[in-house]
Scaffold this motif. Structure first.
Motif, PDB file in Angstrom:
ATOM      1  N   ILE A   8      25.125 -66.119  87.053  1.00 56.87           N
ATOM      2  CA  ILE A   8      24.553 -65.837  85.738  1.00 56.87           C
ATOM      3  C   ILE A   8      25.218 -66.757  84.729  1.00 56.87           C
ATOM      4  O   ILE A   8      26.443 -66.800  84.619  1.00 56.87           O
ATOM      5  N   ILE A   9      24.393 -67.505  83.997  1.00 59.05           N
ATOM      6  CA  ILE A   9      24.888 -68.376  82.931  1.00 59.05           C
ATOM      7  C   ILE A   9      24.301 -67.876  81.619  1.00 59.05           C
ATOM      8  O   ILE A   9      23.077 -67.826  81.462  1.00 59.05           O
ATOM      9  N   SER A  10      25.161 -67.476  80.693  1.00 58.59           N
ATOM     10  CA  SER A  10      24.685 -66.954  79.423  1.00 58.59           C
ATOM     11  C   SER A  10      25.776 -67.086  78.372  1.00 58.59           C
ATOM     12  O   SER A  10      26.972 -67.094  78.699  1.00 58.59           O
ATOM     13  N   ARG A  11      25.354 -67.169  77.138  1.00 57.81           N
ATOM     14  CA  ARG A  11      26.276 -67.148  76.007  1.00 57.81           C
ATOM     15  C   ARG A  11      25.538 -66.568  74.806  1.00 57.81           C
ATOM     16  O   ARG A  11      24.301 -66.667  74.726  1.00 57.81           O
ATOM     17  N   PRO A  12      26.257 -65.949  73.892  1.00 57.10           N
ATOM     18  CA  PRO A  12      25.600 -65.375  72.717  1.00 57.10           C
ATOM     19  C   PRO A  12      24.754 -66.407  71.976  1.00 57.10           C
ATOM     20  O   PRO A  12      25.221 -67.491  71.640  1.00 57.10           O
ATOM     21  N   GLY A  13      23.479 -66.061  71.786  1.00 55.73           N
ATOM     22  CA  GLY A  13      22.560 -66.961  71.110  1.00 55.73           C
ATOM     23  C   GLY A  13      21.985 -68.056  71.986  1.00 55.73           C
ATOM     24  O   GLY A  13      21.158 -68.848  71.534  1.00 55.73           O
ATOM     25  N   GLY A  14      22.386 -68.091  73.263  1.00 49.46           N
ATOM     26  CA  GLY A  14      21.959 -69.177  74.142  1.00 49.46           C
ATOM     27  C   GLY A  14      21.117 -68.762  75.321  1.00 49.46           C
ATOM     28  O   GLY A  14      20.994 -69.507  76.289  1.00 49.46           O
ATOM     29  N   GLY A  15      20.522 -67.578  75.273  1.00 48.87           N
ATOM     30  CA  GLY A  15      19.662 -67.138  76.361  1.00 48.87           C
ATOM     31  C   GLY A  15      20.440 -66.764  77.607  1.00 48.87           C
ATOM     32  O   GLY A  15      21.671 -66.639  77.586  1.00 48.87           O
ATOM     33  N   CYS A  16      19.730 -66.612  78.696  1.00 46.31           N
ATOM     34  CA  CYS A  16      20.351 -66.192  79.960  1.00 46.31           C
ATOM     35  C   CYS A  16      19.634 -66.856  81.127  1.00 46.31           C
ATOM     36  O   CYS A  16      18.402 -66.982  81.136  1.00 46.31           O
TER      37      CYS A  16
END
Length: 208
Positions: free
Chosen positions: A192-200
């Motif tokens: 899982i690659i995700s960051r706040p404001g950057g989708g998932c």
């Protein structure tokens, strides 16, 4: 050590298989039991509404309850997965989960042949969880689903442009844990690659 890992993985696979069998049984019970009762009830309310004896709001509630039970039955064990295969099931899943929202969707599936049943169920369940999380929590405008063969593996990617989250610090709920554990049981690579404001971006690579 390797033998112990293989034994644990085999046990996990059997547990997941038993869970899927139970899902199938419950799905059939919902369809044949509660679903048929609600169908009969809805028809009687319809007749009473046509005769002016019942308010139409009651009919709307009964109709919605029937629709909800039918959808729950299908999501617990979609017959389309067994009848038409993984590609058709994933397209149906995306349409079902996103049709009542303004979310745009893109689905690209490149499979020369249908994977075995265990692999198909694994990919479907991870896609289902990833899509459900995106719709409920991500507030995306676009969700994309890609499935393809990569060498001797099958790859699934579910990508959304929503609010994202910090995967490293977010408490691992049942949904995230379920995806990770399912992948591990079948020796699949899960990320899982995700960051706040950057989708998932959820991806899984399943050996086949």
């Amino acid at each position: 050590m390797l033998q112990e890992q293989d034994t644990l993985r085999d046990l996990a696979q059997r547990l997941w298989s038993q869970q899927e069998a139970e899902r199938a049984r419950l799905s059939q019970d919902l369809h044949d039991g509660l679903g048929q009762l609600l169908t009969a009830l809805t028809r009687r309310i319809q007749a009473a509404t046509d005769a002016g004896a019942v308010d139409s709001d009651i009919l709307n509630i009964a109709t919605q309850a029937l629709a909800d039970v039918r959808q729950l039955s299908r999501l617990m064990r979609p017959r389309i997965l067994d009848d038409l295969g993984l590609a058709a099931a994933l397209k149906w899943l995306v349409r079902t989960l996103c049709e009542s929202s303004p979310i745009q969707t893109a689905v690209e599936i490149d499979l020369e042949q249908q994977p075995d049943s265990a692999t198909a169920i694994l990919v479907f369940r991870i896609a289902q969880e990833a899509l459900t999380n995106a719709v409920r929590h991500g507030n995306p405008s676009l969700i994309s689903v890609y499935v393809s063969r990569v060498g001797k593996a099958l790859r699934l990617d579910v990508i959304d442009d929503g609010c994202g989250f910090n995967y490293a610090t977010t408490e691992q709920g049942m949904g995230l844990a379920s995806m990770r554990d399912r992948a591990a049981a079948f020796a699949a690579e899960f990320e899982i690659i995700s960051r706040p404001g950057g989708g998932c971006h959820v991806s899984v690579l399943v050996p086949v």
